[in-house]
Design an enzyme around this catalytic site. Sequence first.
Site, mmCIF file in Angstrom:
data_model
loop_
_atom_site.group_PDB
_atom_site.id
_atom_site.type_symbol
_atom_site.label_atom_id
_atom_site.label_comp_id
_atom_site.label_asym_id
_atom_site.label_seq_id
_atom_site.Cartn_x
_atom_site.Cartn_y
_atom_site.Cartn_z
ATOM 1 N N CYS A 102 0.826 -1.208 0.000
ATOM 2 C CA CYS A 102 0.000 0.000 0.000
ATOM 3 C C CYS A 102 0.862 1.262 0.000
ATOM 4 C CB CYS A 102 -1.006 -0.027 1.148
ATOM 5 S SG CYS A 102 -2.413 1.054 0.830
ATOM 6 N N HIS A 114 -3.606 -4.976 0.517
ATOM 7 C CA HIS A 114 -2.995 -5.470 1.747
ATOM 8 C C HIS A 114 -3.122 -6.994 1.828
ATOM 9 C CE1 HIS A 114 -2.606 -1.565 3.915
ATOM 10 N NE2 HIS A 114 -3.596 -1.209 3.116
ATOM 11 N N GLU A 138 -1.778 -8.933 3.824
ATOM 12 C CA GLU A 138 -1.687 -9.406 5.214
ATOM 13 C C GLU A 138 -3.060 -9.662 5.839
ATOM 14 O OE1 GLU A 138 -1.097 -6.349 4.174
ATOM 15 O OE2 GLU A 138 -1.545 -4.805 5.671
HETATM 16 N N1 GLN Z 1 -1.811 6.920 2.428
HETATM 17 C C1 GLN Z 1 -1.938 6.089 1.276
HETATM 18 C C2 GLN Z 1 -3.270 6.228 0.599
HETATM 19 O O1 GLN Z 1 -4.189 6.718 1.183
HETATM 20 C C3 GLN Z 1 -1.678 4.641 1.623
HETATM 21 C C4 GLN Z 1 -2.732 4.060 2.497
HETATM 22 C C5 GLN Z 1 -2.310 2.783 3.176
HETATM 23 O O2 GLN Z 1 -1.141 2.436 3.191
HETATM 24 N N2 GLN Z 1 -3.238 2.072 3.760
HETATM 25 O O3 GLN Z 1 -3.424 5.837 -0.531
#
Ligand code: GLN
Length: 532
Positions: free
Chosen positions: A379, A504, A506
Amino acid sequence: MKYIVVTGGVISGLGKGITTSSLGKILQARGLKVTAIKIDPYLNYDAGTMNPYQHGEVFVLDDGGEVDLDLGNYERFLDTNLTSDHNITTGKVYLTVIERERKGEYLGSTVQIIPHITEEIKRRIKKIAMQTMADVVLIEVGGTVGDIESMPFLEAMRQLRMEEGERNVFFVHTTLVPVVSVVGEQKTKPTQHSVKELRSLGIQPDMIVGRSREPLSEETRRKISLFCDVPYEAVISAPDARSIYEVPLIFEEQGVGEYILGKMQIRGRTPRWKEWKKYLDRLFNPRDEITIAIVGKYVHLKDSYISHKESFTHVASFLRLKINLKWIDSEDLEDEGTKLLDGVDGILIPGGFGPRGTEGKVMAAQYARENGIPFLGVCFGFQLATIEFARHVLGYEDANSTELARTEYPVIDLLPEQRGVDKLGGTMRLGAQKIIIEKGSMAHSIYGTTEIYERHRHRYEVNPDYIEEFEKHGLHFSGRDESGIRMEIFELKGHPFFMGSQFHPEFKSRPLKPSPLHLALAKAALEYKKRS
Ligand code: GLN
């Protein structure tokens, strides 16, 4: 319908979530269908707007629910997918009641905590019981008995027992049994007090789980039994375990399953633990060892990245590998340089928000890329590795994300549908989304399929204007959404393992089904270690 209610006394952080998950596992091992609900007595509607430093990681469900991390434990132990409705908060309950009042649905009556709020709490619980058709619904009441916030929930649980009958609602109370002096005597007074508190609310526990370093002594169990009016066999030890996944077996050995089934008059088959025991056996008998650095902003509270930690545990068992996690604060990297990464076999940059500490993460990505160290960016980590590549390979010196700075090269930019969004709660691109994986790519060999669903939580994405340029220089986007314009996975050509995912992985890792990307990172790290 059968319900098991888990409460906690003395202090928070006793592992109520693990207790709840373990009880569920014990029933599941007997062929019963179980589900779990977490009650969070705070006023927030959900966990989405909460700082990980206060409550740990925000867990994300398939349906996009941003929930308490205990739901992650339930999903992992029970290998099930839950929905946002499985996390009940004061915010959700009150919002429903107040909206109903505004519509005039309570016309004429005074709206009160009892019965209106308690009715709404029970309605939500019973709805889940109906929908899931579970044999047993586990309900974990967050917070500690005696907190003002949890009062309406405990009152609702008391009513639930009265309505559903004694046999159908079973109360488990978890407490702390400390050892104060060097003499090593286990102290039962805190337990006695918290049970007294619980009883003053009309709830008599059916079972007490005592957390302690060592197993409870016979004398301690007898004392608790006598003073708290709970049968001796129902005073259970929860000593420190080697792994959280061992707790169900520790309970099983003490007859917890038979006791609960007997009291609740439930029939189950003889428990099956074969796979679970094999899982633990592999975990406890590693044949090799690697070190993975996790570079983040919230590393001082390990719960902030609990799903990554658990993913690596699942991988560790799968590969029979001891995986040491080296937690690195990205701000320390900024101050002390990449020597902090000396000796690691792989690097993972997890999700995150906001500018603080981002340059340290960019440094870590650069270090991994230039030195052939296995790397996974998740992410925010995916976005920062893209930024690093734009700066140092494409030569866009001030490339950045528009979340973090004004820049001439916004290689990471707001998702188009986010432009009109002004509310912060529940408005990101959330939950399970379909990803199309390119045939023959590394991602394809890792996932073994060309279509996957993984969970998301972001507002920003790779700016499509730069894709061609990235591709030309070897940063290949091998996973995209169905439209093809939203980048989901990258893999770097010519590097042994340099990958990132906008999603994600995970959140869907399970003990017997580890996250494919964490698994791939660990395999690459092991090879790296053998080479170097
Ligand atoms: N801040 C980034 C976004 O909003 C990544 C978000 C995250 O890692 N969950 O896209």
